[in-house]
Design an enzyme around this catalytic site. Structure first.
Site, PDB file in Angstrom:
ATOM      1  N   TYR A 103     -12.451  -2.232  -3.646  1.00  0.00           N
ATOM      2  CA  TYR A 103     -12.962  -2.385  -2.280  1.00  0.00           C
ATOM      3  C   TYR A 103     -14.489  -2.340  -2.208  1.00  0.00           C
ATOM      4  O   TYR A 103     -15.034  -2.013  -1.146  1.00  0.00           O
ATOM      5  CB  TYR A 103     -12.345  -1.321  -1.368  1.00  0.00           C
ATOM      6  CG  TYR A 103     -10.932  -1.652  -0.890  1.00  0.00           C
ATOM      7  CD1 TYR A 103     -10.683  -2.778  -0.113  1.00  0.00           C
ATOM      8  CD2 TYR A 103      -9.860  -0.824  -1.193  1.00  0.00           C
ATOM      9  CE1 TYR A 103      -9.404  -3.083   0.350  1.00  0.00           C
ATOM     10  CE2 TYR A 103      -8.570  -1.109  -0.734  1.00  0.00           C
ATOM     11  CZ  TYR A 103      -8.359  -2.242   0.042  1.00  0.00           C
ATOM     12  OH  TYR A 103      -7.103  -2.537   0.505  1.00  0.00           O
TER      13      TYR A 103
ATOM     14  N   ASN B 223      -2.054   0.072   6.800  1.00  0.00           N
ATOM     15  CA  ASN B 223      -1.512  -1.180   7.329  1.00  0.00           C
ATOM     16  C   ASN B 223      -0.614  -1.905   6.334  1.00  0.00           C
ATOM     17  O   ASN B 223      -0.446  -3.114   6.382  1.00  0.00           O
ATOM     18  CB  ASN B 223      -2.648  -2.072   7.861  1.00  0.00           C
ATOM     19  CG  ASN B 223      -3.619  -2.485   6.779  1.00  0.00           C
ATOM     20  OD1 ASN B 223      -3.499  -2.064   5.626  1.00  0.00           O
ATOM     21  ND2 ASN B 223      -4.576  -3.323   7.123  1.00  0.00           N
TER      22      ASN B 223
ATOM     23  N   LYS C 146       0.816  -1.219   0.000  1.00  0.00           N
ATOM     24  CA  LYS C 146       0.000   0.000   0.000  1.00  0.00           C
ATOM     25  C   LYS C 146       0.856   1.278   0.000  1.00  0.00           C
ATOM     26  O   LYS C 146       2.062   1.230   0.279  1.00  0.00           O
ATOM     27  CB  LYS C 146      -0.937  -0.031   1.209  1.00  0.00           C
ATOM     28  CG  LYS C 146      -1.914  -1.223   1.181  1.00  0.00           C
ATOM     29  CD  LYS C 146      -2.917  -1.131   2.323  1.00  0.00           C
ATOM     30  CE  LYS C 146      -3.876  -2.313   2.277  1.00  0.00           C
ATOM     31  NZ  LYS C 146      -4.924  -2.219   3.322  1.00  0.00           N
TER      32      LYS C 146
ATOM     33  N   GLU D 160      -9.789 -10.762  -7.355  1.00  0.00           N
ATOM     34  CA  GLU D 160      -8.803  -9.695  -7.162  1.00  0.00           C
ATOM     35  C   GLU D 160      -7.636  -9.814  -8.151  1.00  0.00           C
ATOM     36  O   GLU D 160      -7.136  -8.806  -8.655  1.00  0.00           O
ATOM     37  CB  GLU D 160      -8.291  -9.721  -5.718  1.00  0.00           C
ATOM     38  CG  GLU D 160      -9.386  -9.352  -4.721  1.00  0.00           C
ATOM     39  CD  GLU D 160      -8.926  -9.347  -3.271  1.00  0.00           C
ATOM     40  OE1 GLU D 160      -7.737  -9.641  -3.002  1.00  0.00           O
ATOM     41  OE2 GLU D 160      -9.764  -9.033  -2.410  1.00  0.00           O
TER      42      GLU D 160
ATOM     43  N   HIS E   2      -2.133  -5.616   1.639  1.00  0.00           N
ATOM     44  CA  HIS E   2      -3.425  -6.291   1.507  1.00  0.00           C
ATOM     45  C   HIS E   2      -3.167  -7.692   0.958  1.00  0.00           C
ATOM     46  O   HIS E   2      -2.265  -7.883   0.143  1.00  0.00           O
ATOM     47  CB  HIS E   2      -4.331  -5.537   0.522  1.00  0.00           C
ATOM     48  CG  HIS E   2      -5.528  -6.335   0.093  1.00  0.00           C
ATOM     49  ND1 HIS E   2      -6.694  -6.375   0.831  1.00  0.00           N
ATOM     50  CD2 HIS E   2      -5.721  -7.175  -0.968  1.00  0.00           C
ATOM     51  CE1 HIS E   2      -7.550  -7.203   0.239  1.00  0.00           C
ATOM     52  NE2 HIS E   2      -6.985  -7.693  -0.853  1.00  0.00           N
TER      53      HIS E   2
END
Ligand code: CMP
Length: 139
Positions: free
Chosen positions: A50, A113, A10, A127, A116
């Site tokens: 998302y 965080n 990320k 995905e 993913h």
């Protein structure tokens, strides 16, 4: 069972030059990187990715964050790759992540965080197809 899973490094991690260190942890865990690219998502692309979280209070903030800088998307392959990568990432909330996990080491908070990973076989397929076509995956 040999599986494939989607990983995203990320924007909080790419901004801190952590791509190499995270990819190293992935390879050292025995996962094979069979596709890899760095891209900058548009808001629409982040929202599409998302979709399952569209009704969550953090959806707008999350999709803003995911478009705030480049991400590194990859397809990881290996025995039980989905569960193996989820273990390596650690808990979504880094405060709850175990020692030795990517999120324990690098994540800033529950949103930023660092990584993913797909949470199921079904989502992994969706995905992976969201970011890569067949020719880009070199199994
Ligand atoms: P990820 O595994 O990419 O799946 C959804 C993401 O939403 C998650 O990691 C976090 O980045 C973010 N997220 C999950 N829960 C929260 C929360 N309570 N507040 C803010 N962001 C969250």
């Amino acid at each position: 069972m040999v599986e494939r899973t989607l990983s995203i490094i990320k924007p909080d991690a790419t901004a801190r030059n952590l791509t190499g260190e995270i990819l190293k942890m992935i390879e050292e865990a025995g996962l094979k990187i069979v596709a890899l690219k760095k891209i900058k998502l548009t808001k629409e692309q982040a929202e599409g990715f998302y979709q399952v979280h569209k009704d969550k209070p953090f959806f707008d903030s999350l999709t803003d964050f995911m478009t705030s800088g480049p991400v590194v998307v990859s397809v990881l392959e290996g025995e039980n790759a989905i569960e193996k990568y989820r273990k390596l990432m650690g808990a979504t909330n880094p405060a709850k992540a175990e020692e030795g996990t990517i999120r324990k080491k690098f994540a800033l908070d529950i949103e930023k965080n660092s990584v993913h990973g797909s949470d199921s076989k079904e989502n992994a397929e969706i995905e992976i197809n969201y970011f890569f076509n067949k020719l880009e995956i070199v199994g």
